[in-house]
Design a protein around this motif. Structure first.
Motif, PDB file in Angstrom:
ATOM      1  N   VAL A  47       0.849  -1.195   0.000  1.00 30.01           N
ATOM      2  CA  VAL A  47       0.000   0.000   0.000  1.00 30.01           C
ATOM      3  C   VAL A  47       0.885   1.246   0.000  1.00 30.01           C
ATOM      4  CG1 VAL A  47      -1.666   1.323   1.364  1.00 30.01           C
ATOM      5  CG2 VAL A  47      -1.965  -1.135   1.086  1.00 30.01           C
ATOM      6  N   GLY A  48       1.950   1.194   0.798  1.00 25.75           N
ATOM      7  CA  GLY A  48       2.892   2.321   0.831  1.00 25.75           C
ATOM      8  C   GLY A  48       3.605   2.503  -0.496  1.00 25.75           C
ATOM      9  N   ILE A  49       3.984   1.381  -1.131  1.00 27.96           N
ATOM     10  CA  ILE A  49       4.651   1.472  -2.433  1.00 27.96           C
ATOM     11  C   ILE A  49       3.711   2.082  -3.464  1.00 27.96           C
ATOM     12  CG2 ILE A  49       5.658   0.140  -4.332  1.00 27.96           C
ATOM     13  CD1 ILE A  49       6.698  -1.830  -2.230  1.00 27.96           C
ATOM     14  N   GLY A  50       2.442   1.647  -3.412  1.00 32.99           N
ATOM     15  CA  GLY A  50       1.459   2.212  -4.336  1.00 32.99           C
ATOM     16  C   GLY A  50       1.355   3.718  -4.170  1.00 32.99           C
ATOM     17  N   PHE A  51       1.426   4.158  -2.928  1.00 29.02           N
ATOM     18  CA  PHE A  51       1.335   5.590  -2.638  1.00 29.02           C
ATOM     19  C   PHE A  51       2.551   6.329  -3.215  1.00 29.02           C
ATOM     20  CE2 PHE A  51       1.473   9.021   0.773  1.00 29.02           C
ATOM     21  CZ  PHE A  51       0.474   9.761   0.178  1.00 29.02           C
ATOM     22  N   ALA A  52       3.750   5.831  -2.898  1.00 29.71           N
ATOM     23  CA  ALA A  52       4.961   6.540  -3.320  1.00 29.71           C
ATOM     24  C   ALA A  52       5.198   6.399  -4.826  1.00 29.71           C
ATOM     25  CB  ALA A  52       6.182   6.004  -2.561  1.00 29.71           C
ATOM     26  N   TRP A  53       4.947   5.196  -5.348  1.00 31.09           N
ATOM     27  CA  TRP A  53       5.263   4.948  -6.754  1.00 31.09           C
ATOM     28  C   TRP A  53       4.083   5.284  -7.661  1.00 31.09           C
ATOM     29  CZ3 TRP A  53       5.289  -0.469  -9.352  1.00 31.09           C
ATOM     30  CH2 TRP A  53       5.799  -0.354 -10.658  1.00 31.09           C
ATOM     31  N   GLY A  54       2.928   4.708  -7.339  1.00 35.55           N
ATOM     32  CA  GLY A  54       1.759   4.919  -8.194  1.00 35.55           C
ATOM     33  C   GLY A  54       1.317   6.366  -8.225  1.00 35.55           C
ATOM     34  N   ARG A  55       1.217   6.967  -7.068  1.00 33.59           N
ATOM     35  CA  ARG A  55       0.741   8.349  -7.008  1.00 33.59           C
ATOM     36  C   ARG A  55       1.882   9.349  -7.053  1.00 33.59           C
ATOM     37  NH1 ARG A  55      -5.126   8.951  -6.719  1.00 33.59           N
ATOM     38  NH2 ARG A  55      -5.608   6.765  -7.130  1.00 33.59           N
ATOM     39  N   GLY A  56       3.022   8.985  -6.461  1.00 40.54           N
ATOM     40  CA  GLY A  56       4.112   9.947  -6.352  1.00 40.54           C
ATOM     41  C   GLY A  56       5.180   9.802  -7.417  1.00 40.54           C
ATOM     42  N   GLY A  57       5.126   8.697  -8.173  1.00 41.84           N
ATOM     43  CA  GLY A  57       6.093   8.518  -9.249  1.00 41.84           C
ATOM     44  C   GLY A  57       7.495   8.141  -8.790  1.00 41.84           C
ATOM     45  N   MET A  58       7.662   7.824  -7.513  1.00 48.48           N
ATOM     46  CA  MET A  58       8.992   7.432  -7.036  1.00 48.48           C
ATOM     47  C   MET A  58       9.083   5.914  -7.033  1.00 48.48           C
ATOM     48  SD  MET A  58       9.054   9.904  -3.777  1.00 48.48           S
ATOM     49  CE  MET A  58       7.284  10.100  -3.757  1.00 48.48           C
ATOM     50  N   LEU A  59       9.928   5.364  -7.873  1.00 54.28           N
ATOM     51  CA  LEU A  59      10.063   3.911  -7.935  1.00 54.28           C
ATOM     52  C   LEU A  59      10.923   3.461  -6.757  1.00 54.28           C
ATOM     53  CD1 LEU A  59       9.587   1.233  -9.127  1.00 54.28           C
ATOM     54  CD2 LEU A  59      11.206   1.718 -10.935  1.00 54.28           C
ATOM     55  N   VAL A  60      10.251   3.102  -5.669  1.00 51.35           N
ATOM     56  CA  VAL A  60      10.967   2.728  -4.444  1.00 51.35           C
ATOM     57  C   VAL A  60      11.349   1.253  -4.527  1.00 51.35           C
ATOM     58  CG1 VAL A  60      10.126   4.472  -2.861  1.00 51.35           C
ATOM     59  CG2 VAL A  60       8.667   2.558  -3.407  1.00 51.35           C
ATOM     60  N   PHE A 213      -3.692  17.067  -0.776  1.00 49.66           N
ATOM     61  CA  PHE A 213      -2.322  16.580  -0.902  1.00 49.66           C
ATOM     62  C   PHE A 213      -2.232  15.520  -1.994  1.00 49.66           C
ATOM     63  CE2 PHE A 213       1.083  13.632  -0.038  1.00 49.66           C
ATOM     64  CZ  PHE A 213       2.160  14.499   0.100  1.00 49.66           C
ATOM     65  N   GLY A 214      -3.251  14.651  -2.068  1.00 50.48           N
ATOM     66  CA  GLY A 214      -3.259  13.613  -3.097  1.00 50.48           C
ATOM     67  C   GLY A 214      -3.223  14.212  -4.490  1.00 50.48           C
ATOM     68  N   GLU A 215      -3.974  15.279  -4.688  1.00 49.34           N
ATOM     69  CA  GLU A 215      -3.974  15.949  -5.990  1.00 49.34           C
ATOM     70  C   GLU A 215      -2.614  16.580  -6.269  1.00 49.34           C
ATOM     71  OE1 GLU A 215      -7.219  18.671  -5.651  1.00 49.34           O
ATOM     72  OE2 GLU A 215      -8.744  17.124  -5.944  1.00 49.34           O
ATOM     73  N   LEU A 216      -2.059  17.167  -5.231  1.00 46.35           N
ATOM     74  CA  LEU A 216      -0.748  17.806  -5.378  1.00 46.35           C
ATOM     75  C   LEU A 216       0.324  16.766  -5.703  1.00 46.35           C
ATOM     76  CD1 LEU A 216       0.818  20.446  -5.155  1.00 46.35           C
ATOM     77  CD2 LEU A 216       1.064  20.037  -2.710  1.00 46.35           C
ATOM     78  N   LEU A 217       0.191  15.586  -5.089  1.00 49.13           N
ATOM     79  CA  LEU A 217       1.170  14.526  -5.323  1.00 49.13           C
ATOM     80  C   LEU A 217       1.111  14.049  -6.773  1.00 49.13           C
ATOM     81  CD1 LEU A 217       3.275  12.689  -3.960  1.00 49.13           C
ATOM     82  CD2 LEU A 217       1.435  11.088  -3.459  1.00 49.13           C
ATOM     83  N   VAL A 218      -0.104  13.845  -7.280  1.00 45.85           N
ATOM     84  CA  VAL A 218      -0.256  13.434  -8.680  1.00 45.85           C
ATOM     85  C   VAL A 218       0.301  14.526  -9.602  1.00 45.85           C
ATOM     86  CG1 VAL A 218      -1.921  12.940 -10.504  1.00 45.85           C
ATOM     87  CG2 VAL A 218      -2.211  11.928  -8.251  1.00 45.85           C
ATOM     88  N   ALA A 219       0.021  15.774  -9.252  1.00 49.30           N
ATOM     89  CA  ALA A 219       0.534  16.883 -10.059  1.00 49.30           C
ATOM     90  C   ALA A 219       2.053  16.896 -10.046  1.00 49.30           C
ATOM     91  CB  ALA A 219      -0.004  18.202  -9.518  1.00 49.30           C
ATOM     92  N   THR A 220       2.636  16.612  -8.904  1.00 46.05           N
ATOM     93  CA  THR A 220       4.095  16.580  -8.798  1.00 46.05           C
ATOM     94  C   THR A 220       4.666  15.436  -9.628  1.00 46.05           C
ATOM     95  OG1 THR A 220       3.891  17.444  -6.566  1.00 46.05           O
ATOM     96  CG2 THR A 220       6.022  16.534  -7.176  1.00 46.05           C
ATOM     97  N   ARG A 221       3.962  14.301  -9.586  1.00 48.58           N
ATOM     98  CA  ARG A 221       4.401  13.145 -10.373  1.00 48.58           C
ATOM     99  C   ARG A 221       4.411  13.496 -11.866  1.00 48.58           C
ATOM    100  NH1 ARG A 221       0.010   8.630 -10.904  1.00 48.58           N
ATOM    101  NH2 ARG A 221      -0.751  10.207 -12.349  1.00 48.58           N
ATOM    102  N   ASP A 222       3.342  14.160 -12.322  1.00 48.89           N
ATOM    103  CA  ASP A 222       3.181  14.394 -13.760  1.00 48.89           C
ATOM    104  C   ASP A 222       3.953  15.603 -14.266  1.00 48.89           C
ATOM    105  OD1 ASP A 222       1.611  12.231 -13.764  1.00 48.89           O
ATOM    106  OD2 ASP A 222      -0.293  13.305 -13.830  1.00 48.89           O
ATOM    107  N   ALA A 223       4.138  16.624 -13.456  1.00 48.29           N
ATOM    108  CA  ALA A 223       4.798  17.847 -13.928  1.00 48.29           C
ATOM    109  C   ALA A 223       5.462  18.558 -12.754  1.00 48.29           C
ATOM    110  CB  ALA A 223       3.787  18.763 -14.610  1.00 48.29           C
TER     111      ALA A 223
END
Ligand SMILES: Nc1ncnc2c1ncn2[C@@H]1O[C@H](COP(=O)(O)OP(=O)(O)O)[C@@H](O)[C@H]1O
Ligand SMILES: [Mg+2]
Lengths: 364, 267
Positions: A47-60, A213-223
């Motif tokens: 679940v944590g990986i999904g958060f960091a990687w899926g939403r945050g774009g960080m391949l942990v 924050f979730g929206e901001l995280l997706v925005a950070t991931r994408d741009a």
């Protein structure tokens, strides 16, 4: 529809909670309940990986590190609890007069152990994330770096057999905070704690996803650059997601220990870290349930196929992974949406927006 | 109230030896639609990049008493300097409302970030009314028309209550009507804010600029009102190519300003 969606997800978590906490203990044998408990631990990390990687774009790729922080904190406490006043057995094996290493001492305390499970990953991920994100380390470099840390920690533990049990790991725990681990009732209790923690993690991520924050995280991931030009420091946004994912990995690791009864470097090294990622990718990294269900499926595959056909299992998993990445980059959880889209719109329409953007680039 | 002005003095930017901006000075005040024009490669975007902290520059760029050069990108934004990019850069996967909400979150506390959005900020309502996006709040930003994307970017700056709007080619690729709408929007915005528009569309510049700075090869070629700049022989040389092989080469890269000029003379 978009307004309703978070509440549909919430009831989904409710159904999942009933399945895990009520139905599973009723219908499953002790052996299988224990197995499901183990999958829950991996699912918590997932679940944590999904958060960091899926939403945050960080391949942990090195969540094994944080899994280990929780697992070894818990294992040291349980080892000391089992040993009582004595020095743990494996230490005396090499030197009958060996003293207890200084860093073990505080883990006698229940409070310190619980605090360590929570604070160690937060501090380590905080420092590591701060250093990496402020320097704008990302993409493959970030992935390789985290993976290297998992390898390094596994190697360190393997090579310090007197202090950490080395490759043999820590095992033979008799008590869990005063409860006898052999008792079937207590086993159900430990399982229930793990399942409940998984539900709590899902709820936390559910709230994150629907929050600003979730929206901001997706925005950070994408741009990321764009976010910077809106006045945010993307490093801080990513840091929060990274720390949360580390905390979840640590909690998963901590519960893994009393359920499985042993922790070794093999459970936290490169291969284990990649297996955690594999489950998330299979399930669908950006979805709410995908990571947890994917991790549980991989766990199940490992204990059923993996024990009867160990060589074949690796190939099956590898093949499944390739097929999903090729044909379903958003994981198995994107299947229903795919089917729905196919029914509604048989042809895929090109996106003019992209073409316009490219045109712009050519002209500038 | 005397609002702060943006004053750029002797701005220089080098890319490993190549001088992209070589000592540019200009100022911009609230109440005027300030234009920065010049052929492609003149250094217009680089000027904005330097002011917003994206590239390192020397010299000075002050907003009121505040020096901007040397500060981090997000800190400059927090001082009230917003910008857009040549290529629309919005969050395609999020809705218009979500895009604007992220922009509006700049001055929110970190704790409030953890809550879901309830209702719509008044600042967002004002911005979408101003930019004509009121009907598109629930639309995914990626499927907006090209013009609407640019307006969304401007709306995001309005939501942030930016004191300075640096707009890099905001009307590129827009239809004539969209250009007019954008120009009028900029005039309204400029009443209270500093608006600096980078363009190489001469027609658009003529219709909406109050003051113009012409850049050429990293230097200020001419500065003044539209009429003054147009009358400047140096500007005519660069844009109409009455002399110089270097200028014709520059024009070959960007035929568009010339085409626009010709079109206007036909009108
Ligand atoms: N990051 C960079 N590295 C090297 N050269 C650059 C870079 N950015 C811009 N330049 C050069 O600086 C000059 C000015 O570019 P730019 O500011 O983009 O021009 P304009 O926006 O006026 O068309 C061009 O010659 C361009 O090639
Ligand atoms: Mg440019």
């Amino acid at each position: 529809m978009t307004k309703l969606k978070p509440w549909i997800s919430l009831s989904g978590i409710g159904v999942f909670a009933v399945l895990l906490l009520v139905i599973a203990p009723l219908v499953l044998s002790d052996h299988w309940l224990n197995n499901v408990g183990k999958y829950c631990c991996w699912a918590i990390a997932a679940v944590g990986i999904g958060f960091a990687w899926g939403r945050g774009g960080m391949l942990v790729m090195g969540q094994g590190v944080f899994f280990a922080l929780g697992a070894y904190s818990m294992a040291m406490h349980l080892t000391l609890e089992t040993a009582g006043d004595q020095v743990p057995g494996f230490m005396v094996l090499y030197d009958p007069l060996a003293p207890l290493p200084a860093f073990w001492e505080p883990f006698r305390s229940t409070g310190f152990t619980l605090l360590a499970i929570v604070l160690l990953p937060v501090v380590v991920a905080g420092i590591l994330g701060y250093a990496l994100f402020k320097r704008r380390v990302k993409g493959a470099y970030f992935a390789i770096l985290t993976q290297a840390l998992a390898v390094a920690l596994a190697t360190l533990i393997s090579s310090t057999i007197r202090e950490t049990g080395g490759d043999t790991g820590l095992s033979d725990f008799k008590y869990f905070f005063g409860f006898v681990l052999n008792d079937p009732a207590n086993k159900v209790m430990v399982y229930s704690i793990a399942a409940a923690l998984l539900i709590v993690c899902l709820l936390a991520v559910w709230q994150f996803y629907r929050s600003r924050f979730g929206e901001l995280l997706v925005a950070t991931r994408d741009a990321e650059e764009r976010v910077r030009f809106l006045g945010y420091d993307p490093a801080n946004v990513k840091l929060v997601a990274f720390v949360v994912s580390a905390l979840m990995a640590s909690i998963g690791g901590a519960m893994f220990v009393p359920i499985v009864g042993i922790i070794t470097p093999a459970e936290i090294g490169a291969a284990a870290s990649i297996l955690m990622i594999a489950g998330v990718a299979l399930g669908g990294r950006a979805s709410l349930f995908g990571p947890a269900l994917g991790a549980m499926a991989v766990g199940w595959g490992q204990s059923s196929l993996g024990s009867t056909w160990p060589d074949g299992w690796t190939y099956v998993l590898g093949l499944l992974f390739i097929v999903v990445i090729l044909f379903l980059p958003q994981g198995l959880s994107s299947l229903p949406a795919r089917f729905a889209a196919l029914r509604r719109r048989p042809t895929v329409q090109p996106t003019p927006a992209i073409a316009a953007a490219q045109l712009e680039e050519v002209r500038s | 109230m005397t609002a702060a002005s943006l004053v750029v003095t002797d701005l220089r930017v080098e890319f490993s030896g190549f001088v992209a901006v070589g000592g540019v000075s200009f100022d911009a005040h609230p109440g005027e639609v300030r234009f920065l024009i010049g052929p492609n490669g003149a250094g217009k975007t680089t000027c904005i990049d330097a002011i917003t902290g994206l590239t390192r520059g020397t010299g000075s760029a002050r907003l009121g008493e505040q020096e901007l050069l040397g500060k981090q990108v997000h800190k400059i934004v927090r001082l009230g300097v917003g910008r857009t990019f040549q290529t629309a850069s919005i969050f395609d996967e999020l809705t218009v409302l979500q895009n604007l909400d992220i922009a509006a979150g700049l001055h929110r506390s970190s704790v409030s970030l953890l809550r879901a959005r309830r209702g719509i900020d008044p600042s967002i309502e004002r911005a979408v009314d101003e930019t004509g996006l009121a009907g598109e709040l629930a639309t995914q930003a990626g499927i907006l028309s090209h013009g609407q994307k640019q307006w969304l970017e401007i709306a995001m700056l309005l939501v942030q209550d930016a004191k300075v709007l640096l707009l890099d080619e905001p009307v590129a690729g827009m239809s004539h009507d969209e250009r007019t709408a954008t120009g009028e929007l900029l005039q309204r915005i400029a009443a209270e804010r500093i608006v600096l528009v980078v363009e190489h569309d001469m027609d658009f510049m003529r219709r909406f600029a109050t003051r113009v700075t012409v850049l050429h090869q990293g230097k200020v070629l001419s500065q003044g009102t539209v009429a003054e700049v147009q009358a400047d022989p140096k500007v005519q040389e660069v844009y109409l190519g009455t002399a110089g092989a270097a200028t014709t080469a520059a024009m070959a890269v960007v035929p568009e300003p010339v085409a626009e000029t010709l079109k206007l003379t036909e009108d």
